[in-house]
Design a protein around this motif. Sequence first.
Motif, PDB file in Angstrom:
ATOM      1  N   PRO A  34       0.093   5.406   0.215  1.00 35.13           N
ATOM      2  CA  PRO A  34      -0.537   6.731   0.128  1.00 35.13           C
ATOM      3  C   PRO A  34       0.498   7.735  -0.356  1.00 35.13           C
ATOM      4  O   PRO A  34       1.672   7.666   0.043  1.00 35.13           O
TER       5      PRO A  34
ATOM      6  N   TRP B 117      -2.717   3.790  -3.518  1.00 42.68           N
ATOM      7  CA  TRP B 117      -2.715   2.386  -3.912  1.00 42.68           C
ATOM      8  C   TRP B 117      -2.946   1.500  -2.689  1.00 42.68           C
ATOM      9  O   TRP B 117      -2.209   1.565  -1.690  1.00 42.68           O
ATOM     10  N   PRO B 118      -3.986   0.629  -2.729  1.00 36.16           N
ATOM     11  CA  PRO B 118      -4.299  -0.183  -1.545  1.00 36.16           C
ATOM     12  C   PRO B 118      -3.428  -1.414  -1.387  1.00 36.16           C
ATOM     13  O   PRO B 118      -3.531  -2.122  -0.381  1.00 36.16           O
TER      14      PRO B 118
ATOM     15  N   ARG C 168      -6.645  -6.719  -8.463  1.00 37.00           N
ATOM     16  CA  ARG C 168      -7.712  -6.167  -7.644  1.00 37.00           C
ATOM     17  C   ARG C 168      -9.016  -6.912  -7.924  1.00 37.00           C
ATOM     18  O   ARG C 168      -9.227  -7.446  -9.011  1.00 37.00           O
TER      19      ARG C 168
ATOM     20  N   GLU D 290      -2.473   2.979  -9.002  1.00 36.89           N
ATOM     21  CA  GLU D 290      -3.668   3.589  -8.434  1.00 36.89           C
ATOM     22  C   GLU D 290      -4.427   4.387  -9.487  1.00 36.89           C
ATOM     23  O   GLU D 290      -5.664   4.351  -9.532  1.00 36.89           O
TER      24      GLU D 290
ATOM     25  N   PRO E 249       0.841  -1.209   0.000  1.00 40.66           N
ATOM     26  CA  PRO E 249       0.000   0.000   0.000  1.00 40.66           C
ATOM     27  C   PRO E 249       0.867   1.246   0.000  1.00 40.66           C
ATOM     28  O   PRO E 249       1.937   1.293   0.624  1.00 40.66           O
TER      29      PRO E 249
ATOM     30  N   GLU F 215     -14.538  -3.900  -7.572  1.00 42.03           N
ATOM     31  CA  GLU F 215     -14.146  -2.488  -7.538  1.00 42.03           C
ATOM     32  C   GLU F 215     -14.660  -1.728  -8.757  1.00 42.03           C
ATOM     33  O   GLU F 215     -14.875  -0.522  -8.693  1.00 42.03           O
TER      34      GLU F 215
ATOM     35  N   ARG G  73      -6.302   1.899 -11.436  1.00 44.29           N
ATOM     36  CA  ARG G  73      -7.446   1.361 -10.680  1.00 44.29           C
ATOM     37  C   ARG G  73      -8.628   2.329 -10.748  1.00 44.29           C
ATOM     38  O   ARG G  73      -9.784   1.916 -10.956  1.00 44.29           O
TER      39      ARG G  73
END
Length: 687
Positions: free
Chosen positions: A387, A507-508, A491, A465, A385, A495, A468
């Motif tokens: 941020p 991005w998770p 993913r 991200e 992940p 989603e 996504r």
Amino acid sequence: MSRFFITTPIYYVNAAPHLGTFYSTVVADALARFHRACDRRDGRAEGTFFVTGLDEHGQKIERMAREKGLEPQTYCDGIADKFLAMWSRAEISYDDFIRTTSPRHHKAVNEMWRRLLAAGDLYLGDYDGLYCVGCEEWKTEDDVITEGGEKLCPIHLRPVERVKEKNYFFRLGRYADRLLELYDRPGFVQPDARRNEVAEFVRGGLRDISVSRQSVKWGIPVPNDPGHVIYVWVDALTNYLTVLGGPEAVAAGGRAGALWAGSHHIIAKDILRFHAVYWPAFLMSAGLPVPAKVFCHGYLTVKGQKISKSIPATRVDPNQIADALGMDPLRYFVLREYTFGGDGDFTYEALLQRYESDLGNDLGNLLNRTVSMVHRYVPGGTLAPHPPSPAESTEEVVVLGRNAGRVAGEHWQAFSPSLAIEAAWKLVRAANRYVDGRKPWELAKSPANLEPGGALAGVLANCCEALRIVAQLVAPAMPEVARRILEQLGRPFEEAERWPTDDVFGWPGGTLGPATPLFPRFEPAAKADLIERWMPSTPAEALATGASPVVAGGTAGAGASASAGAGAGANSGTTGPTPFGIIDKVDFDRAELRAARVLACERVPKTDKLLKLTLDLGTEQRTVVSGIAGVYPPETLVGRTVVYLANLKPAKIRGVLSQGMILAAGDAEVLALLTLDRDVPPGTPIR
């Protein structure tokens, strides 16, 4: 809770699905998918309901079935199977598919009829008038044009029928004032030009309309008077209530009433009057609310020609295109290429250009190189992940990613699919610029950047991200492509069914799947082969079908003969078969064709099909009434030089003296005006 109820027209079963029906249906499907995605993002119980289906009654269907030696229901079932197969392949996510031959629909139409009768708006009278089977519409003397003693529909340019029978009539004139008040309600009819069009029609005066037939058997019988069947448009329009449980369910409120309060009809401009004049009046009479919105889009043409089942050159088969490209690229093209509400022209060249540039070079390239670099530089292809850091938060890709859902969503809410997709593509292009600017392949040369949490991982995570979010943004238009993007990003597919949350970018985490090109490239020779394969016929084959030029205005038959004669004269040495009658040059010379410049143009009152043109012939001015308003807005014609048949006997059309005609190409409908490729003086002879 607000609800969103979206409908397509229910398509008449006189033809299999084509590009025009595909367009309307994909727009409605994309809007429904967007609203469902917002419901899921916000954790609401789903309030979206999407309906499409088929209109299967009427004289035209009765005759077509008879010509094919089939029972009407058998014929309708065969066409229905083709629609269902097409919509399945195109992933049309309808919640209900209505057929007007179903028992539940008969029940709803009977209830609608009883309500109109109880309101005192139906009465039995004698009808002696004209009927166009092609339009399934009654015509007045002012509506038709006359040629050689025959009265022709100005839209189809085919003879109308004289009908004498007892009919039930609806008191439409009672509702003129309420309709005009309705049009003042912001957004009821969109675009504004269409609202103005129907308002002008109503201000011109409304006649009561016939709403039953005695001579037609293929339809729903009038309750307590089975010698009549209910007019096909009363029948067809009631479908929007049938799918909610019928008029009683809507009147009772509850879920049906809540959905109806959020009802949005997607239609094409040729059925605007039925949806924006007759339908609201029927609902007012029945004591029911009117729809929230009637959104009228334009026509799709094919290289300038309106799509027609009788003109092979305009037939675009979505299945053939999907065999080569997949269905999603065609969905993308019709949503991205055209401004919803206006007309649009389809070419295979433009489709392949969008496929290659937008889908291949922009989106496909971003996905392929991002996923490939993750597998090349990150052990196991697993990205933690990430941020964005404060420094990264000012990057264009992050700023756009945080706002893309809001911006694109506003465009979907405004029924602007093209702008919604453009908002997604701004993020795609920004992500490609981000890759080019940060150069991950250069960062990979420094061991420190390869450490977990290093600069390289951050750049790649931001690219993932962005992709996504792009998958969520494009899911209404390209559901399969969205799933394939998420698959490569590692993913879950779910989603794609949720709209992006505002101001969220980070991005998770996840393990990426293998990089697989989404949009394979075609070499120039392969593209040329595709176009040749998709084209339905050569010009010679199109002629063999009997397709011939349509005359735009005046009295159609003579103009059509003149145009055909020009072709025959030019090929007078031909000995092979021809669909046209051979004439001598002297016959063609009797047609006085002149160049004429359009000085002024306006709509003819009480019709949405006819224009009144003032033409300059050099030595004088003349007036022509032409049935081209559905293709050409008046303001677009002023200043054009057109081909004018000057020695045709004048005829009165809708009370206006039409002194000749202008010429246009087409079959049953006007497709394109015949114009000159350079300026010549008005009055110049044409030979």
